[in-house]
Design a protein around this motif. Structure first.
Motif, short mmCIF file in Angstrom:
data_model
loop_
_atom_site.label_atom_id
_atom_site.label_comp_id
_atom_site.label_asym_id
_atom_site.label_seq_id
_atom_site.Cartn_x
_atom_site.Cartn_y
_atom_site.Cartn_z
N SER A 61 0.74 -1.07 0.07
CA SER A 61 0.02 0.06 0.10
C SER A 61 1.01 1.23 -0.01
N TRP A 62 0.69 2.19 -1.16
CA TRP A 62 1.61 3.43 -1.01
C TRP A 62 0.91 4.22 0.06
N TRP A 63 -0.40 4.39 0.64
CA TRP A 63 -0.77 5.07 1.70
C TRP A 63 -0.13 4.36 3.05
N GLY A 64 -0.05 3.26 3.02
CA GLY A 64 0.55 2.65 4.25
C GLY A 64 2.04 2.93 4.41
N CYS A 65 2.66 3.07 2.99
CA CYS A 65 4.19 3.22 3.18
C CYS A 65 4.40 4.65 3.61
N VAL A 66 3.64 5.52 3.00
CA VAL A 66 3.91 7.10 3.37
C VAL A 66 3.35 7.12 4.95
N ASN A 67 2.36 6.54 5.26
CA ASN A 67 2.18 6.54 6.83
C ASN A 67 3.27 5.95 7.76
N HIS A 68 3.99 4.97 7.30
CA HIS A 68 5.24 4.62 8.03
C HIS A 68 5.85 5.74 8.49
N PHE A 69 6.37 6.64 7.61
CA PHE A 69 7.13 7.77 7.92
C PHE A 69 6.42 8.68 8.83
N LEU A 70 5.06 8.57 8.87
CA LEU A 70 4.65 9.75 9.91
C LEU A 70 4.04 8.96 11.27
N SER A 71 4.41 7.62 11.40
CA SER A 71 4.04 6.85 12.75
C SER A 71 5.24 6.34 13.27
N VAL A 72 5.86 5.47 12.45
CA VAL A 72 7.05 4.69 13.03
C VAL A 72 8.13 5.72 13.53
N LEU A 73 8.46 6.57 12.52
CA LEU A 73 9.55 7.60 12.79
C LEU A 73 9.37 8.32 13.84
N PRO A 74 8.31 9.10 14.08
CA PRO A 74 8.19 10.05 15.27
C PRO A 74 7.87 9.14 16.50
N PHE A 75 7.43 7.88 16.55
CA PHE A 75 7.27 7.31 17.68
C PHE A 75 8.72 6.70 18.17
N LEU A 76 9.50 6.26 17.50
CA LEU A 76 11.06 6.04 17.73
C LEU A 76 11.66 7.24 18.32
#
Length: 355
Positions: free
Chosen positions: A123-138
């Motif tokens: 999913s393109w949307w799931g991929c983009v969201n990875h940068f807006l969820s996983v990275l800030p959480f870390l």
């Protein structure tokens, strides 16, 4: 029970074709997410969440909002004023509109016939969201928002290789993005001792937030190959959606729960198919068609002007006062069909020359 609830939400979305972003007044599945860090999987004293599980990713947002709320006093007196609220609402819309499901049809990930809580790595949307969820959480974990010394190692289910999974890993692959999320979280802590007036403190925090947000979106160019799985209409919408972030970020938009609901509710409640052309998509509401048309207009005008529209807008957002006016204008443009695009252009021109 969780899957049944999710299925009901997804079914409602598929029948109505209007954006479903709330579940009992909160983001989708909010009550089923982790209320504390210890609710996430732990192995050898290391947090090991699965970022390809909708509930785990949504948990990242709940945990970040809970941990940062004590530092968000300048945003207002309400409990949902944090700009982070826009992220879980947007993520919930991606789920209910079918945008996190496998677009290739090769698996049942995210589909009604499979695990509805699965986020497809295709999913393109799931991929983009990875940068807006996983990275800030870390980043938040690294900055001590979940307790001192908390370590996180994301799970890597089969087929999800190629995504960074630890703070060190993401800092190596996306140094600028992680630095900006670090600056946001450190800025929150520093704001408690700031002597700036509350409106300037608020503007400063929002500026740091949107710097990090936009850095994540630009890094998400790594997801572009996944757009080949979608129709031209959906790709154009995705591009316009990304372009719209340039405007809200420059205005330091306060993406609180209430304000984000206004902007997200008119988004298309399903993935666009070949032939979908706003404002004449029959199974979509007038509001959805209007929003799609405005997004498309903003993108095409900026392209036609060689990027001048975005540059003019950024130039106009030169002070706390003009950014406040800019936020009001965006609301009018996106939510008021009678607000002419020509009016938007003329006001931007006037504001830019006054800076």
């Amino acid at each position: 029970m969780r899957l049944l609830t999710a299925s009901c939400l997804l079914l409602a979305a598929s029948v109505a074709y209007s954006a479903v972003i709330l579940d009992n007044g909160a983001p989708i599945m909010w009550a089923q997410t982790a209320a504390q860090v210890s609710d996430l999987p732990v192995q050898n004293d290391i947090l090991t969440p699965n970022p390809w599980s909708f509930l785990h990713r949504m948990s990242f947002y709940r945990l970040m909002i809970g941990a940062t709320d004590p530092f968000m006093g300048s945003m207002g007196t309400g409990a949902t004023e944090s700009p982070l609220w826009g992220l879980p609402l947007q993520f919930g819309w991606m789920l209910t509109s079918g945008r996190l499901a496998d677009p290739t049809g090769a698996t049942t990930c995210g589909h009604q016939t499979g695990d509805t809580m699965c986020i497809s790595p295709q999913s393109w949307w799931g991929c983009v969201n990875h940068f807006l969820s996983v990275l800030p959480f870390l980043s938040a974990a690294q900055q001590g928002f979940f307790g001192q010394g908390v370590q996180v190692q994301m799970q890597v289910p089969e087929g999800t290789e190629g995504y960074c999974t630890t703070y060190a890993d993401c800092s190596t692959s996306y140094a600028d993005v992680m630095a900006k999320w670090d600056a946001f979280f450190m800025g929150l802590k520093a704001s408690t001792e700031s002597i700036l007036p509350e409106n300037e403190k608020k503007d400063s925090i929002l500026g740091l937030y949107w710097d990090a947000h936009m850095a994540s979106l630009r890094a998400a160019a790594a997801c572009s190959a996944k757009q080949s799985h979608y129709s031209a209409s959906e790709v154009n919408f995705a591009s316009s959606w990304m372009n719209s972030a340039e405007y809200v970020s420059a205005a330091n938009f306060q993406s609180s729960l209430e304000k984000s609901i206004m902007f997200l509710t008119p988004l298309p409640g399903r993935v666009l198919q070949e032939g979908d052309q706003a404002p004449n998509i029959a199974d979509m509401t007038q509001e959805e068609n209007h929003t799609l048309s405005i997004f498309s207009w903003m993108k095409s005008m900026n392209t036609m002007l060689g990027g001048t529209l975005v540059r003019m807008w950024r130039s106009a957002m030169c002070s706390v006062t003009t950014r406040e006016k800019g936020r009001e204008m965006l609301e009018q443009l996106l939510l008021n069909p009678s607000f002419a695009t020509s009016t938007f252009l003329s006001i931007i021109t006037g504001m830019a020359t006054s800076c």
